[in-house]
Design a protein around this motif. Sequence first.
Motif, PDB file in Angstrom:
ATOM      1  N   LYS A  68      -7.939 -12.555 105.741  1.00 54.26           N
ATOM      2  CA  LYS A  68      -7.252 -11.892 104.617  1.00 54.26           C
ATOM      3  C   LYS A  68      -6.066 -11.078 105.123  1.00 54.26           C
ATOM      4  N   VAL A  69      -6.278 -10.368 106.224  1.00 52.53           N
ATOM      5  CA  VAL A  69      -5.184  -9.589 106.815  1.00 52.53           C
ATOM      6  C   VAL A  69      -4.083 -10.520 107.306  1.00 52.53           C
ATOM      7  N   ALA A  70      -4.473 -11.628 107.931  1.00 51.90           N
ATOM      8  CA  ALA A  70      -3.488 -12.592 108.444  1.00 51.90           C
ATOM      9  C   ALA A  70      -2.686 -13.208 107.308  1.00 51.90           C
ATOM     10  N   GLU A  71      -3.344 -13.501 106.185  1.00 48.63           N
ATOM     11  CA  GLU A  71      -2.641 -14.093 105.046  1.00 48.63           C
ATOM     12  C   GLU A  71      -1.692 -13.095 104.390  1.00 48.63           C
ATOM     13  N   GLN A  72      -2.005 -11.823 104.482  1.00 47.57           N
ATOM     14  CA  GLN A  72      -1.113 -10.815 103.910  1.00 47.57           C
ATOM     15  C   GLN A  72       0.175 -10.689 104.722  1.00 47.57           C
ATOM     16  N   THR A  73       0.077 -10.980 106.016  1.00 43.81           N
ATOM     17  CA  THR A  73       1.292 -10.915 106.848  1.00 43.81           C
ATOM     18  C   THR A  73       2.188 -12.116 106.603  1.00 43.81           C
ATOM     19  N   LYS A  74       1.623 -13.199 106.087  1.00 45.96           N
ATOM     20  CA  LYS A  74       2.346 -14.440 105.786  1.00 45.96           C
ATOM     21  C   LYS A  74       2.999 -15.039 107.035  1.00 45.96           C
ATOM     22  N   ASP A  75       2.405 -14.759 108.191  1.00 46.36           N
ATOM     23  CA  ASP A  75       2.877 -15.328 109.448  1.00 46.36           C
ATOM     24  C   ASP A  75       2.023 -16.566 109.745  1.00 46.36           C
ATOM     25  N   PRO A  76       2.610 -17.778 109.723  1.00 41.70           N
ATOM     26  CA  PRO A  76       1.813 -18.987 109.922  1.00 41.70           C
ATOM     27  C   PRO A  76       1.134 -19.045 111.292  1.00 41.70           C
TER      28      PRO A  76
END
Length: 162
Positions: free
Chosen positions: A38-46
């Motif tokens: 969830k945290v990774a998806e919030q950064t929107k960094d693939p």
Amino acid sequence: MNLIHLGYRVIKWAPISRPVKFRLERNFMNWHWSRVMKVAEQTKDPDHIERGHNDWQYEAAMLADEEQAYFSRKLLKRARNLRVLVPAYYEGNKLGDSYEESSLTSKVHLSLKGETTVRAAIREEEEHRAKQKGRWVPYIAALTGLAGAVTGLVSAIDKFGK
């Protein structure tokens, strides 16, 4: 020490059975990695998302491999205790069809074919032993009935014999 490491440590040292520990570890791992994703998806960094997903898959594969090795050892131990013939570990210079090597840890455990073979042999041996024990039931029932009849006869002779 952060909360995640504490959670894994508590599960590791808790006085519970190994299958329950596997289930708790899997649930805890999935909870932890879903939060990380969830945290990774919030950064929107693939790259961050892909790295998190790969780490999650690797950890899940390690846990599944450990679980497979544990249940494989347990099944083989049960077969050996029953004196059941287990599949050959090696066939010539290569690993037998009933075993497979983990790609992650290089541990060897039963394959699906091996598990099926060993379970069928265990089931057959247990059925045979149950039949052997069941053979004695009619004789025990007859002896119990005979003891009851003798007791009744002695009681009748004692009552009416006086």
